[in-house]
Design an enzyme around this catalytic site. Sequence first.
Site, short mmCIF file in Angstrom:
data_model
loop_
_atom_site.label_atom_id
_atom_site.label_comp_id
_atom_site.label_asym_id
_atom_site.label_seq_id
_atom_site.Cartn_x
_atom_site.Cartn_y
_atom_site.Cartn_z
N LYS A 56 0.84 -1.21 0.00
CA LYS A 56 0.00 0.00 0.00
C LYS A 56 0.88 1.26 0.00
O LYS A 56 2.09 1.17 0.24
CB LYS A 56 -0.89 -0.01 1.25
N ARG A 90 -10.09 0.30 15.07
CA ARG A 90 -10.15 1.27 13.98
C ARG A 90 -10.97 0.72 12.81
O ARG A 90 -11.30 1.46 11.89
CB ARG A 90 -8.76 1.70 13.52
N HIS A 144 -5.85 -7.23 13.38
CA HIS A 144 -4.67 -6.38 13.34
C HIS A 144 -4.27 -6.04 14.77
O HIS A 144 -5.12 -5.70 15.59
CB HIS A 144 -4.98 -5.11 12.53
N ARG A 163 1.74 -10.85 7.22
CA ARG A 163 1.26 -9.70 6.45
C ARG A 163 2.18 -8.49 6.66
O ARG A 163 1.75 -7.43 7.09
CB ARG A 163 -0.15 -9.40 6.97
N TYR A 221 15.64 31.19 5.86
CA TYR A 221 14.51 31.98 6.39
C TYR A 221 14.61 32.17 7.90
O TYR A 221 14.85 31.21 8.64
CB TYR A 221 13.19 31.27 6.09
N CYS A 276 14.12 24.61 3.42
CA CYS A 276 13.19 25.35 2.56
C CYS A 276 12.39 24.37 1.69
O CYS A 276 12.60 23.16 1.76
CB CYS A 276 13.97 26.31 1.65
N MET A 277 11.52 24.89 0.83
CA MET A 277 10.70 24.01 0.00
C MET A 277 11.57 23.20 -0.99
O MET A 277 11.32 22.02 -1.22
CB MET A 277 9.67 24.82 -0.78
N ASP A 278 12.58 23.85 -1.56
CA ASP A 278 13.35 23.22 -2.64
C ASP A 278 14.79 22.89 -2.28
O ASP A 278 15.43 22.09 -2.95
CB ASP A 278 13.37 24.15 -3.86
#
Length: 368
Positions: free
Chosen positions: A35, A129, A158, A209, A251, A298-300
Amino acid sequence: MHYFRTHTEINLGAIRQNAAVIKAYTGKRLIAVIKADAYGHGMICVAEALSAVADMFAVATTEEGMRLRQAGIHKPILILFSSLTEDAPQIVEHELTPTVADWEFASRLNEIASRTLKIHVNINTGMNRSGVHWTEAEQFLNRLKTLEQLEVEGLFTHLATADEVDKSFVSVQRKRFSSVLASNRVKIVHAANSAATLAVSDSHFDAVRPGLSLYGVYPASEKPIALAPALTWKARVGWIGSISETEGVSYGLTYKASRQTRIAMVQVGYGDGYRRALSGVGEVLIGGVRCPIIGRVCMDVSVVALSDTAKVSVGDEVVLIGKQGDAEITVDEIAHRAGTISYEILTQIGRRVSRIYIEDVGTETSLD
Ligand SMILES: *Cc1c(COP(=O)(O)O)cnc(C)c1O
């Protein structure tokens, strides 16, 4: 080769070997959990790599199951969570194995199935759950017998605490599950996630599993078998600079140099899934040496400090997770530093990060 600012190298040979080692250790059937894009490793490629060793695949959603069928995977595919009734036509059409825990969904499946459809029933023994409550399982299973097109092939539960040192609640769940099994015989009984596969042998039943351990990562401190990490995450040095005492970085200028410092920008950021929580606490490998992340991720991009003597050039390889020379940064280390778990680090490696598949260290086989 095309240039990647950041990419992962996924060793399919390691995943196949881990699966074989787990199967040999337990002596049971293997339901390989792939998954969430095989925990970030690429669901289709992992499914193809495991097609000879896995007895069944497990996914979380109908859509994941459909994608596997569209890619030509013919093995049984279990959907681990009960789907909404709207998904019934897709499940029947793609011959997926649904998890059933409510009557409305079961009757809808029975209505549209044109031949026998195998289903698994999830018993809630304390995880709370999903699933049919263990005290109501008997009644539910009896009622399911009236639906002629459905065959209960599997019963599963589970475990909520298999990764903890104290296994007492695991025993409570096992006893509740066994009370349901006593009066209901099915072909495949299963309960063990990776933690239980490695540490609770009386939870193995007919099939195990595991997810995380297939990828060579241990869910807890118990390590009865040797697993090989399958994923290496790399980036490249994008810029090199130098700051004098009192100057800040990134930043908010949260990092302040206490002396003249050589710094390097690394081409990975939180937009790639390299977590912002690693600001000021993460480390990366450059030239086989650990370099601290300074200032905010940072983002990049991110910025690291270099030692005064390190020979580093723009374009050099940076290892975020994996080995470089004699040094290694594990997924567990990154997760610990970021205040999370390995599962979250792996599944959040972003779409902007190319996956390169290798069979063994050094041999490239495909790109995606
Ligand atoms: C995700 C999942 C697993 C696999 O868990 P790991 O800890 O990764 O081995 C097994 N069973 C169910 C129901 C799951 O949701």
